[in-house]
Design a protein around this motif. Structure first.
Motif, PDB file in Angstrom:
ATOM      1  N   LYS A 339       9.963   8.503  45.654  1.00  0.00           N
ATOM      2  CA  LYS A 339       9.579   9.505  44.827  1.00  0.00           C
ATOM      3  C   LYS A 339       7.857   9.645  45.014  1.00  0.00           C
ATOM      4  O   LYS A 339       6.982   8.735  44.992  1.00  0.00           O
ATOM      5  N   VAL A 340       7.604  10.811  45.179  1.00  0.00           N
ATOM      6  CA  VAL A 340       6.105  11.216  45.218  1.00  0.00           C
ATOM      7  C   VAL A 340       5.708  12.030  44.056  1.00  0.00           C
ATOM      8  O   VAL A 340       6.518  12.955  43.777  1.00  0.00           O
ATOM      9  N   LEU A 341       4.862  11.373  43.297  1.00  0.00           N
ATOM     10  CA  LEU A 341       4.684  11.851  42.019  1.00  0.00           C
ATOM     11  C   LEU A 341       2.941  12.229  41.711  1.00  0.00           C
ATOM     12  O   LEU A 341       2.208  11.347  41.905  1.00  0.00           O
ATOM     13  N   ASN A 342       2.837  13.279  41.049  1.00  0.00           N
ATOM     14  CA  ASN A 342       1.618  13.658  40.459  1.00  0.00           C
ATOM     15  C   ASN A 342       0.458  13.344  41.610  1.00  0.00           C
ATOM     16  O   ASN A 342      -0.622  12.873  41.275  1.00  0.00           O
ATOM     17  N   THR A 358      12.280  12.378  46.096  1.00  0.00           N
ATOM     18  CA  THR A 358      11.922  13.270  45.146  1.00  0.00           C
ATOM     19  C   THR A 358      10.411  13.567  45.154  1.00  0.00           C
ATOM     20  O   THR A 358       9.855  12.668  45.183  1.00  0.00           O
ATOM     21  N   VAL A 359      10.084  14.729  44.912  1.00  0.00           N
ATOM     22  CA  VAL A 359       8.732  15.146  44.780  1.00  0.00           C
ATOM     23  C   VAL A 359       8.503  15.786  43.506  1.00  0.00           C
ATOM     24  O   VAL A 359       9.002  17.032  43.384  1.00  0.00           O
ATOM     25  N   TYR A 360       7.317  15.391  42.732  1.00  0.00           N
ATOM     26  CA  TYR A 360       7.382  15.758  41.326  1.00  0.00           C
ATOM     27  C   TYR A 360       6.070  15.808  40.793  1.00  0.00           C
ATOM     28  O   TYR A 360       5.257  14.858  41.178  1.00  0.00           O
ATOM     29  N   GLY A 361       5.742  17.236  40.331  1.00  0.00           N
ATOM     30  CA  GLY A 361       4.330  17.625  39.824  1.00  0.00           C
ATOM     31  C   GLY A 361       3.430  17.207  40.682  1.00  0.00           C
ATOM     32  O   GLY A 361       2.180  17.177  40.231  1.00  0.00           O
TER      33      GLY A 361
END
Length: 435
Positions: A339-342, A358-361
């Motif tokens: 997950k790559v976040l923010n 997942t890439v989020y924000g």
């Protein structure tokens, strides 16, 4: 949508093996995140007001049409009154979140899935999970003043995301976004609430002493592995039946005796309750300053000095990278998903074979993902360039993003998106062999 009615929970049977597993890292129950994170589809006809009765009727109808418990897209389209395209999307999405690599559906090309069909019991569990609602971000105190800046009322997510990714970063996004522990507790609570209904979809009626009772065979019990697992290895761990007191050490050449569904219900309820209690204790310990090294909510603000944080169940997290470059190879990542976040104003390379990503924000960033075998989800991103080779991708609630895609299946674009651009290439296994 009205919530499904949950049957009353019976008291634990005195004759059934209903004790939860002893507390250690190999016998803790966890939800499988994949159906909840990559398996939801924005198809209104898949959201039922009474999923239990609807799916019991659907299961019976589909089983009558099949000689081997498997059905194709034509049968699904006719039974659910949806288009063939949507039925194919259901099959392909289900194939991407199944836990077993030995499942025939997983090993077929997307266009050839009808040749093997989908297991009816996997299908009804997948359709039931469509009732799941994601954990909502905490409301920002000034959401009204920014709603016109980042409008994204999503029929899919069902809530207003008032802040853009960049605004989330500037406002300390961790105060608003649910943590990984929060999401796991939310998923466990969902399974706890709906467990009786879920078991009723797998159970078979039998007559005992003149009264009808529901029982679960070992084969039907294994289908619960679509929704939960024991231990830290996730889908790669032991089969669900071998972790249970009902079917452990069963002779593969001798069919195991079916178990009353009430016994399974009581045992799993206690296992889930124990897991939720452990999450609560872990959260309290973390708040008191005694966080475990395996905690997943590590905020990474310096890409030059921090490492990828890795959960004990095989998910790595890259979070909070700002104005930096970050390169991660297979040797840097433990587990099969990331997950790559923010992250903002950064260039991030994930050069490793993965199952899920997942890439989020993220905002104003370039993100390169390589060789994602199952599914990629890009959500709530702004002015991000995504370069990815994957089997399938879902893009939700993004703004001014550019996508360079090498995918096996048509991208699924859902929610409220603005000014997306992209170049699409599709690849098959035959193409890969030629290369």
């Amino acid at each position: 949508m009205a919530e499904p009615t949950e049957p009353a929970t019976s008291s634990p049977s005195e004759t059934g093996p209903t004790q939860p597993p002893p507390w250690d890292s190999t016998t803790v129950v966890h939800p499988r995140r994949e159906p909840f994170e990559h398996g939801l589809l924005p198809i209104p006809k898949l959201i039922f007001s009474d999923p239990t009765q609807t799916l019991i009727h659907l299961k019976k109808k589909l089983l009558e049409q099949s000689s081997n418990n498997r059905v194709d897209s034509d049968a699904i389209a006719e039974s659910l009154q949806i288009s063939i395209e949507h039925a194919t999307l259901v099959i392909n999405t289900l194939a991407s979140v199944l836990p077993s690599e030995s499942e025939p559906l997983v090993n077929f090309e997307p266009g050839e899935n009808d040749a093997v069909g989908v297991d009816v019991f996997d299908l009804v569990l997948f359709l039931y999970v469509q009732t799941y609602k994601k954990l909502l971000p905490r409301t920002h105190k000034d959401s009204a003043s920014v709603s016109d800046v980042w409008p994204s009322t999503s029929a899919f997510d069902g809530y207003l995301s008032a802040l853009s990714p960049l605004q989330l970063v500037r406002s300390n996004s961790r105060r608003f976004m649910p943590s990984q522990v929060d999401e796991e507790a939310h998923q466990l609570s969902y399974l706890q609430k709906h467990l009786a209904n879920i078991l009723s979809l797998l159970a078979e009626p039998v007559e005992v002493e003149g009264e009808e009772s529901l029982v679960l065979t070992m084969d039907k019990f294994e289908h619960l592995g679509f929704l939960l697992h024991f231990g830290n290895k996730g889908s790669g761990g032991n089969s669900l039946s071998q972790m249970s007191p009902f079917f452990a050490n069963s002779d593969p050449d001798m069919p195991a005796v079916p178990v009353p569904a009430a016994h399974v219900h009581d045992w799993l309820l206690q296992s889930i309750a124990s897991a939720l209690e452990h999450i609560s204790e872990r959260t309290s310990s973390k708040e008191n300053g005694a966080a475990s090294p395996s905690d997943q909510d590590v905020s990474m603000t310096d890409a030059c000095t921090v490492k990828v944080s890795t959960s004990t169940r095989g998910t790595s997290f890259i979070e909070g990278i700002s104005k930096s470059s970050c390169v991660k190879h297979a040797s840097d990542i433990k587990g099969s998903s990331i997950k790559v976040l923010n992250c903002q104003e950064s260039t991030i390379y994930i050069l490793a074979p993965l199952r899920y990503a997942t890439v989020y924000g993220c905002s104003d960033a370039t993100i390169v993902l390589g060789a994602v075998g199952k599914a990629v989800r890009v959500e709530h991103c702004e002015r991000v360039h995504v370069i990815v080779a994957a089997k399938r991708i879902c893009i939700a609630n993004c703004r001014e993003c550019v996508f360079f895609l090498g995918v096996n299946q048509r991208p699924l674009v859902i929610g409220d998106n603005h000014k997306l651009q992209g170049k699409l290439g599709t690849f098959s296994k035959e193409d890969a062999r030629k290369r």
